[in-house]
Motif scaffolding. Structure first.
Motif, short mmCIF file in Angstrom:
data_model
loop_
_atom_site.label_atom_id
_atom_site.label_comp_id
_atom_site.label_asym_id
_atom_site.label_seq_id
_atom_site.Cartn_x
_atom_site.Cartn_y
_atom_site.Cartn_z
N ALA A 1 43.63 64.08 59.07
CA ALA A 1 44.72 63.47 59.81
C ALA A 1 45.10 64.44 60.91
O ALA A 1 44.64 65.59 60.92
CB ALA A 1 45.91 63.17 58.90
N ARG A 2 45.97 64.01 61.81
CA ARG A 2 46.38 64.89 62.90
C ARG A 2 47.45 65.88 62.48
O ARG A 2 47.63 66.91 63.11
CB ARG A 2 46.88 64.05 64.08
N SER A 3 48.18 65.57 61.42
CA SER A 3 49.32 66.37 61.01
C SER A 3 49.02 67.20 59.77
O SER A 3 48.75 66.64 58.69
CB SER A 3 50.53 65.46 60.73
N ALA A 4 49.09 68.52 59.89
CA ALA A 4 48.88 69.39 58.73
C ALA A 4 49.96 69.18 57.67
O ALA A 4 49.63 69.13 56.47
CB ALA A 4 48.83 70.85 59.18
N PRO A 5 51.24 69.05 58.04
CA PRO A 5 52.26 68.81 57.01
C PRO A 5 52.02 67.51 56.24
O PRO A 5 52.23 67.46 55.01
CB PRO A 5 53.57 68.76 57.80
N ASP A 6 51.57 66.46 56.93
CA ASP A 6 51.27 65.21 56.23
C ASP A 6 50.12 65.40 55.25
O ASP A 6 50.14 64.84 54.14
CB ASP A 6 50.92 64.11 57.24
N LEU A 7 49.13 66.16 55.63
CA LEU A 7 48.00 66.42 54.74
C LEU A 7 48.45 67.24 53.54
O LEU A 7 48.01 66.99 52.41
CB LEU A 7 46.89 67.15 55.50
N ASP A 8 49.33 68.20 53.77
CA ASP A 8 49.85 68.99 52.65
C ASP A 8 50.61 68.11 51.66
O ASP A 8 50.48 68.28 50.44
CB ASP A 8 50.77 70.09 53.17
N ARG A 9 51.41 67.17 52.19
CA ARG A 9 52.16 66.27 51.31
C ARG A 9 51.22 65.37 50.53
O ARG A 9 51.44 65.09 49.34
CB ARG A 9 53.15 65.44 52.13
N LEU A 10 50.19 64.89 51.19
CA LEU A 10 49.21 64.04 50.50
C LEU A 10 48.58 64.80 49.35
O LEU A 10 48.49 64.28 48.22
CB LEU A 10 48.13 63.57 51.48
N ALA B 1 49.85 66.01 41.98
CA ALA B 1 50.95 65.84 41.02
C ALA B 1 50.70 64.63 40.14
O ALA B 1 50.96 64.66 38.93
CB ALA B 1 52.28 65.70 41.76
N ALA B 2 50.19 63.56 40.75
CA ALA B 2 49.91 62.34 39.98
C ALA B 2 48.66 62.49 39.13
O ALA B 2 48.56 61.87 38.05
CB ALA B 2 49.76 61.16 40.94
N HIS B 3 47.72 63.31 39.57
CA HIS B 3 46.44 63.48 38.85
C HIS B 3 46.11 64.97 38.82
O HIS B 3 45.31 65.46 39.64
CB HIS B 3 45.34 62.68 39.55
N PRO B 4 46.71 65.71 37.90
CA PRO B 4 46.50 67.15 37.83
C PRO B 4 45.00 67.52 37.79
O PRO B 4 44.22 66.91 37.07
CB PRO B 4 47.20 67.56 36.53
N GLY B 5 44.66 68.50 38.60
CA GLY B 5 43.26 68.93 38.66
C GLY B 5 42.43 68.18 39.68
O GLY B 5 41.26 68.53 39.87
N ALA B 6 43.00 67.17 40.31
CA ALA B 6 42.24 66.42 41.32
C ALA B 6 41.82 67.35 42.46
O ALA B 6 42.58 68.24 42.87
CB ALA B 6 43.08 65.27 41.87
N ASP B 7 40.62 67.15 42.96
CA ASP B 7 40.08 67.97 44.04
C ASP B 7 40.33 67.23 45.36
O ASP B 7 39.64 66.27 45.69
CB ASP B 7 38.60 68.20 43.82
N VAL B 8 41.34 67.68 46.10
CA VAL B 8 41.72 67.03 47.36
C VAL B 8 41.59 68.07 48.47
O VAL B 8 42.30 69.09 48.48
CB VAL B 8 43.16 66.49 47.30
N ARG B 9 40.70 67.83 49.41
CA ARG B 9 40.44 68.77 50.49
C ARG B 9 40.76 68.09 51.82
O ARG B 9 40.40 66.93 52.03
CB ARG B 9 38.99 69.23 50.46
N THR B 10 41.42 68.84 52.71
CA THR B 10 41.92 68.23 53.93
C THR B 10 41.50 69.00 55.17
O THR B 10 41.21 70.20 55.10
CB THR B 10 43.46 68.14 53.89
N PHE B 11 41.50 68.29 56.29
CA PHE B 11 41.07 68.87 57.56
C PHE B 11 41.91 68.24 58.67
O PHE B 11 42.05 67.01 58.74
CB PHE B 11 39.58 68.56 57.79
N VAL B 12 42.46 69.07 59.53
CA VAL B 12 43.27 68.58 60.64
C VAL B 12 42.35 68.19 61.80
O VAL B 12 41.56 69.02 62.27
CB VAL B 12 44.29 69.64 61.10
N ALA B 13 42.44 66.94 62.23
CA ALA B 13 41.60 66.48 63.33
C ALA B 13 42.20 65.24 63.98
O ALA B 13 42.75 64.38 63.30
CB ALA B 13 40.19 66.18 62.85
N ASP B 14 42.07 65.17 65.29
CA ASP B 14 42.40 63.97 66.06
C ASP B 14 41.07 63.32 66.43
O ASP B 14 40.32 63.84 67.27
CB ASP B 14 43.18 64.34 67.32
#
Length: 247
Positions: A38-47, A53-66
């Protein structure tokens, strides 16, 4: 869940809001790891915080990009291909959902200058470029599923649709071509064509809730199409609000 080389991964663009977020949540609930941008790092952090939190141990990796910037789309592809599991094995996406999109209202004759080029870059070229980036290792593995989040605007023009309709027609065309090219590869391709869905595109609209579909219903359609037997491909899914298209 601890990530392993055997774990399946979803790559979804625009994963912090609307349909993209709902798709990410649906697949995480089934044990998938998620790569998203997504374009927003804070939004990615919240995601990431919400999903783990809903699925402990889930592997969620994010990248800031437009993804309106071809260089950033290329960087996303390179980042996705560089991801590895704990044992160093490359993580090849099992499912790719091209969800990133932008909506600009207006007629061809009076929409903002540059609207067509901007919408084609975000809504079509980003899907084309990212597909070209991740397709080679998926072909080597011999399995995978591409989804494009198209629209009812991909099959019908409407007033003030302008460049948005043009871009969504083009995205459906891209999907059809990709489907033909990958038929013999065992990779599947599906176009999702939702009508009015409760996303940021409708922010501020004075509409009763029952005139807009929940994004979770679109995510469920994506999951159901993926879960079909490898002998079956759902080529297109058309979804509309129960009361039909908005006037």
């Amino acid at each position: 869940m601890t990530a392993t080389a055997a774990q399946k991964y979803l790559l979804v663009t625009g994963g912090t809001r609307g349909i993209g977020r709902a798709v990410a949540a649906r697949f995480v609930a089934e044990g998938f790891g998620v790569l998203t941008c997504a374009r927003s790092a804070p939004d990615l952090d919240r995601l990431r915080a919400d999903l783990t939190a809903a699925h402990p141990g889930a592997d969620v990796r994010t990248f800031v990009a437009d993804l309106g910037d071809p260089a950033q789309t290329a960087a996303l592809g390179a980042w996705a291909l560089a991801q590895t599991g704990p044992d160093g094995v490359a993580l090849v996406p099992a499912v790719v959902v091209h969800n990133t999109g932008v909506f600009v209202s207006g007629r061809i004759q009076d929409e903002p200058d540059g609207a067509l080029r901007r919408l084609l870059e975000v809504n079509v070229a980003s899907a084309y470029d990212l597909t070209r980036a991740v397709l080679p290792p998926m072909l080597v593995r011999g399995e995978g599923h591409f989804f494009t989040i198209c629209s009812t605007a991909s099959i019908m023009a409407y007033s003030a649709g302008g460049s948005y309709c043009i871009s969504k027609f083009a995205l459906l065309g891209f999907t059809k071509v990709l489907r033909e090219e990958l038929k013999t590869s065992a990779l599947r391709v599906t176009a999702i064509l939702p009508g009015a869905t409760l996303t940021d595109s409708w922010a501020g609209a004075d509409l009763p809730p029952d005139r807009l579909m929940p994004p979770e219903d679109v995510a469920e359609a994506v999951w159901t199409a993926w879960a079909a037997s490898p002998r079956t491909v759902v080529e297109e899914v058309l979804l509309r609000p129960q009361l039909g298209d908005l006037p």
